[in-house]
Design an enzyme around this catalytic site. Structure first.
Site, PDB file in Angstrom:
ATOM      1  N   ASN A  16     -54.662 -38.008  20.187  1.00  0.00           N
ATOM      2  CA  ASN A  16     -53.869 -37.585  21.348  1.00  0.00           C
ATOM      3  C   ASN A  16     -53.794 -38.608  22.471  1.00  0.00           C
ATOM      4  O   ASN A  16     -53.083 -38.419  23.447  1.00  0.00           O
ATOM      5  CB  ASN A  16     -54.453 -36.293  21.919  1.00  0.00           C
ATOM      6  CG  ASN A  16     -54.309 -35.135  20.965  1.00  0.00           C
ATOM      7  OD1 ASN A  16     -53.398 -35.127  20.127  1.00  0.00           O
ATOM      8  ND2 ASN A  16     -55.202 -34.166  21.048  1.00  0.00           N
TER       9      ASN A  16
ATOM     10  N   THR B 159     -48.314 -46.280  19.382  1.00  0.00           N
ATOM     11  CA  THR B 159     -47.107 -47.074  19.138  1.00  0.00           C
ATOM     12  C   THR B 159     -47.297 -48.515  19.608  1.00  0.00           C
ATOM     13  O   THR B 159     -46.878 -49.454  18.928  1.00  0.00           O
ATOM     14  CB  THR B 159     -45.899 -46.416  19.836  1.00  0.00           C
ATOM     15  OG1 THR B 159     -45.710 -45.123  19.256  1.00  0.00           O
ATOM     16  CG2 THR B 159     -44.635 -47.233  19.644  1.00  0.00           C
ATOM     17  N   THR B 160     -47.952 -48.689  20.744  1.00  0.00           N
ATOM     18  CA  THR B 160     -48.159 -50.058  21.241  1.00  0.00           C
ATOM     19  C   THR B 160     -49.038 -50.857  20.275  1.00  0.00           C
ATOM     20  O   THR B 160     -48.823 -52.053  20.092  1.00  0.00           O
ATOM     21  CB  THR B 160     -48.779 -50.067  22.652  1.00  0.00           C
ATOM     22  OG1 THR B 160     -49.788 -49.081  22.727  1.00  0.00           O
ATOM     23  CG2 THR B 160     -47.741 -49.798  23.715  1.00  0.00           C
TER      24      THR B 160
ATOM     25  N   PHE C 275     -35.685 -36.296  21.196  1.00  0.00           N
ATOM     26  CA  PHE C 275     -36.893 -35.528  20.917  1.00  0.00           C
ATOM     27  C   PHE C 275     -36.507 -34.138  20.450  1.00  0.00           C
ATOM     28  O   PHE C 275     -35.477 -33.608  20.849  1.00  0.00           O
ATOM     29  CB  PHE C 275     -37.761 -35.422  22.180  1.00  0.00           C
ATOM     30  CG  PHE C 275     -38.472 -36.677  22.507  1.00  0.00           C
ATOM     31  CD1 PHE C 275     -39.748 -36.910  22.049  1.00  0.00           C
ATOM     32  CD2 PHE C 275     -37.863 -37.633  23.297  1.00  0.00           C
ATOM     33  CE1 PHE C 275     -40.407 -38.079  22.355  1.00  0.00           C
ATOM     34  CE2 PHE C 275     -38.510 -38.808  23.602  1.00  0.00           C
ATOM     35  CZ  PHE C 275     -39.785 -39.040  23.127  1.00  0.00           C
TER      36      PHE C 275
HETATM   37  P1  ATP Z   1     -47.808 -45.716  23.542  1.00  0.00           P
HETATM   38  O1  ATP Z   1     -46.350 -45.791  23.104  1.00  0.00           O
HETATM   39  O2  ATP Z   1     -47.950 -45.904  25.012  1.00  0.00           O
HETATM   40  O3  ATP Z   1     -48.700 -46.560  22.687  1.00  0.00           O
HETATM   41  P2  ATP Z   1     -48.580 -43.450  21.969  1.00  0.00           P
HETATM   42  O4  ATP Z   1     -47.681 -43.915  20.896  1.00  0.00           O
HETATM   43  O5  ATP Z   1     -50.047 -43.479  21.710  1.00  0.00           O
HETATM   44  O6  ATP Z   1     -48.263 -44.201  23.312  1.00  0.00           O
HETATM   45  P3  ATP Z   1     -47.127 -40.936  21.985  1.00  0.00           P
HETATM   46  O7  ATP Z   1     -47.783 -39.649  21.655  1.00  0.00           O
HETATM   47  O8  ATP Z   1     -46.182 -41.519  20.988  1.00  0.00           O
HETATM   48  O9  ATP Z   1     -48.270 -41.962  22.381  1.00  0.00           O
HETATM   49  O10 ATP Z   1     -46.438 -40.767  23.379  1.00  0.00           O
HETATM   50  C1  ATP Z   1     -45.290 -41.387  23.802  1.00  0.00           C
HETATM   51  C2  ATP Z   1     -45.243 -41.455  25.311  1.00  0.00           C
HETATM   52  O11 ATP Z   1     -46.150 -40.545  25.918  1.00  0.00           O
HETATM   53  C3  ATP Z   1     -45.639 -42.822  25.869  1.00  0.00           C
HETATM   54  O12 ATP Z   1     -44.852 -43.061  26.990  1.00  0.00           O
HETATM   55  C4  ATP Z   1     -47.080 -42.664  26.248  1.00  0.00           C
HETATM   56  O13 ATP Z   1     -47.466 -43.513  27.303  1.00  0.00           O
HETATM   57  C5  ATP Z   1     -47.162 -41.219  26.660  1.00  0.00           C
HETATM   58  N1  ATP Z   1     -48.480 -40.655  26.344  1.00  0.00           N
HETATM   59  C6  ATP Z   1     -49.320 -41.035  25.363  1.00  0.00           C
HETATM   60  N2  ATP Z   1     -50.454 -40.331  25.361  1.00  0.00           N
HETATM   61  C7  ATP Z   1     -50.345 -39.449  26.358  1.00  0.00           C
HETATM   62  C8  ATP Z   1     -51.190 -38.410  26.907  1.00  0.00           C
HETATM   63  N3  ATP Z   1     -52.394 -38.161  26.393  1.00  0.00           N
HETATM   64  N4  ATP Z   1     -50.729 -37.690  27.962  1.00  0.00           N
HETATM   65  C9  ATP Z   1     -49.517 -37.926  28.482  1.00  0.00           C
HETATM   66  N5  ATP Z   1     -48.663 -38.872  28.030  1.00  0.00           N
HETATM   67  C10 ATP Z   1     -49.063 -39.639  26.989  1.00  0.00           C
HETATM   68 MG    MG Z   2     -46.049 -43.227  19.925  1.00  0.00          MG
END
Ligand code: ATP
Ligand code: MG
Length: 199
Positions: free
Chosen positions: A39, A44-45, A94
């Protein structure tokens, strides 16, 4: 040398022996399946970081972004136009925006059909399936077909799959699994998502 220096030297010698033994044991050369789940922020980064690594060595890379409607992120401007990179973006937004299961399912199928040839092409070094865990969760893709594609991929190809709540069978099949834990997130403290940081 102080006592502490001597102890440090001894400990490092011991560590080196352990690491060297482990390195000597890792002799298999093949592509791997990496799952980045959990979570927290950074899935993605992390995948894009590995894309940069592969492209840096001149390898071919294919990225499919499931879920995202547009390829609207800072990475695009760095990577766009790189002849070794192909990016497919699933054509809907989404799911809580489209709220149309049939439409989402069709878009997911189309994205998967576009991805399959890359998973069969031994010229492709790395395939990223970003946010694919949700496709499995919503039942737009079956775990069996994803596992079959992974199992039949070229031997030297690596695949990164991202998204929360990865399917148990996927975790079991993967070679490397990292769970990004959500210890804290700025968003939950009311800080807006930021250009250049969150996308
Ligand atoms: P990132 O793209 O920053 O690496 P992620 O791929 O781990 O994030 P996702 O679940 O794909 O996370 O979320 C996509 C978006 O939601 C991104 O803008 C990210 O910064 C944000 N996000 C990720 N984790 C959380 C969290 N725990 N609470 C709120 N927003 C989040
Ligand atoms: Mg992601």
């Amino acid at each position: 040398m102080t006592d502490r220096d001597t102890r440090h030297k001894k400990a490092m010698q011991k560590r080196k022996e352990i690491v060297d033994a482990k390195v000597a044991k890792a002799t298999e050369e093949r592509g791997i399946v990496i799952v980045i789940t959990g979570n927290g922020k950074g899935k993605t980064t992390s995948a894009w970081g590995t894309v940069a690594r592969s492209l840096g060595y001149g390898y071919k890379v294919a990225v499919t972004q499931f879920i995202k409607g547009t390829w609207d992120c800072g990475e695009r401007d760095i990577f766009e136009g790189n002849p070794n990179l192909s990016v497919h973006v699933m054509g809907t937004g989404f799911t809580w925006e489209t709220q149309d299961r049939e439409l989402d399912k069709k878009a997911c199928r189309a994205a998967w059909e576009q991805t399959l040839p890359h998973l069969q092409d031994d010229a492709v070094h790395l395939v990223v399936l970003d946010e694919i865990t949700y496709m499995l969760k919503y039942g737009y893709l079956e775990i069996e077909e994803v596992l079959e594609a992974l199992k039949n991929r070229p031997e030297q190809q690596s695949v990164i799959l991202t998204g929360r709540a990865a399917h148990r069978d996927l975790i079991e099949y993967a070679d490397t699994v990292s769970e990004v834990r959500d210890e804290k997130h700025a968003f939950n403290a009311g800080i807006k998502a930021q250009k250049g940081i969150d996308w």
